[in-house]
Write an enzyme that holds these catalytic residues in place. Structure first.
Site, PDB file in Angstrom:
ATOM      1  CD1 TRP A 160       6.302  -6.285  -4.075  1.00  0.00           C
ATOM      2  CD2 TRP A 160       7.090  -7.792  -5.509  1.00  0.00           C
ATOM      3  NE1 TRP A 160       5.596  -7.452  -3.881  1.00  0.00           N
ATOM      4  CE2 TRP A 160       6.064  -8.397  -4.748  1.00  0.00           C
ATOM      5  CE3 TRP A 160       7.737  -8.548  -6.482  1.00  0.00           C
ATOM      6  CZ2 TRP A 160       5.673  -9.718  -4.928  1.00  0.00           C
ATOM      7  CZ3 TRP A 160       7.338  -9.872  -6.662  1.00  0.00           C
ATOM      8  CH2 TRP A 160       6.328 -10.442  -5.888  1.00  0.00           C
ATOM      9  CG  ASP A 246      12.566  -5.879   4.018  1.00  0.00           C
ATOM     10  OD1 ASP A 246      12.614  -5.809   2.770  1.00  0.00           O
ATOM     11  OD2 ASP A 246      11.509  -5.979   4.649  1.00  0.00           O
ATOM     12  CG  HIS A 275      10.852  -9.063   2.465  1.00  0.00           C
ATOM     13  ND1 HIS A 275      10.331  -7.968   3.122  1.00  0.00           N
ATOM     14  CD2 HIS A 275       9.782  -9.779   2.027  1.00  0.00           C
ATOM     15  CE1 HIS A 275       9.009  -8.015   3.089  1.00  0.00           C
ATOM     16  NE2 HIS A 275       8.652  -9.111   2.431  1.00  0.00           N
TER      17      HIS A 275
END
Length: 306
Positions: A160, A246, A275
């Site tokens: 990410w 998550d 998430h």
């Protein structure tokens, strides 16, 4: 004066399930937007969003907590939502965000705060609570943590972070959609994209992932370690409401439950969701907050009558 840009109000017209009156405070020359619902005489529940969302994330939870008698305050962090957006990524720092939030709660004169936080809302909120512990009465963390740079960095976060730093394509609503179990509706997609008409509005969303302490030499590492010294002695109620899906924060709930005294004996729950658990299990998340505060009030009443 920090150069900034302001999203036109027209972008936020007729958003689904977001009927809240806008409120604003001037924070160091920047306009910060916030939702303020419920009794102004009640103790505040401060809901802090993370990356790359805004107060819209809490739209299903705000009415539930307000209906239970609480004052619910949900600000848009600087760079997000209806708040002003500095256009230079270098104007965003971990400390600056903490300072902006402290300025915000100072202006609203908030005390006896129950912190509700997720994602970057936790990185900021836990620091804020630790550094101003006398102003907070309880903490509820869902899918969040206070990293110091000494922890193992999940692979999902590394991916990410690299994407946020390097990808020329940064579709906000689609990013949020991938972090939910549910599929966002077209109206929800529009709402999450609303604050960011073009790439020049996204400096804050691009900056946040790089600010997370992933090594001990991060500028925020030492301050976070000092905050942990406070949290390790925190005996006020501390509740975790993590989700089961998550990959970034998985296990953080158990870590905090063991390390923070105020977490011992609490009715921690695991919710079904990704998430962004506010999207997948917002009603259950809000119910857990209300239950915690009901228990606090009950214990206070028993102690007062003893």
């Amino acid at each position: 004066m920090i150069p900034f840009i302001r999203t036109p109000d027209s972008r936020f017209a007729r958003l689904s399930n977001y009927p809240f009156k806008p409120n604003y405070k001037d924070i160091d020359g920047l306009r910060m937007h916030y939702v303020d619902e419920g009794s102004k005489n009640a103790d505040p529940v401060l809901m802090l969003h993370g990356e790359p969302t805004w107060s819209y994330l809490y739209r299903h939870m705000i009415p539930i907590c307000a209906a239970a008698g609480h004052r619910v305050i949900a600000p848009d962090l600087i760079g997000f939502g209806k708040s002003d957006k500095p256009t230079n990524k270098n104007d965003y720092s971990y400390k600056t965000h903490v300072d902006w939030l402290l300025n915000f709660i100072d202006q609203l004169e908030l005390n006896n705060i129950t912190l509700v936080c997720q994602d970057w809302g936790s990185l900021l909120g836990l620091r804020l609570a630790a550094e101003n512990s006398d102003r907070f009465k309880a903490i509820v963390v869902g899918n969040g943590m206070l990293p110091t740079g000494d922890e193992t960095v999940p692979k999902a976060f590394k991916i990410w972070r690299a994407f946020a730093l390097n990808s020329p394509w940064f579709p906000i609503a689609k990013i949020i959609n991938t972090g939910c179990f549910k599929t966002l509706s077209p109206d929800e997609i529009r709402a999450y994209d609303a604050p960011f008409p073009s790439s020049k509005y996204k400096a804050g969303t691009r900056a946040f992932p790089a600010l997370v302490p992933i090594s001990p030499d991060n500028p925020a590492s030492s301050a976070n370690k000092e905050a942990w010294k406070v949290l390790e002695k925190w005996e006020k109620p501390f509740l975790t409401t993590f989700s089961n899906g998550d990959p970034i924060t998985r296990g953080g709930d158990r870590y905090m439950q063991k390390r923070i005294p105020g977490a011992h004996g609490q009715e921690h729950i695991t919710l079904k969701g990704g998430h962004f658990l506010q999207e997948d299990a917002g009603a259950e998340f809000a119910a857990a907050i209300n239950k915690l505060l009901e228990d606090i009030d009950l214990k206070s009443s028993v102690s007062a009558s003893a």
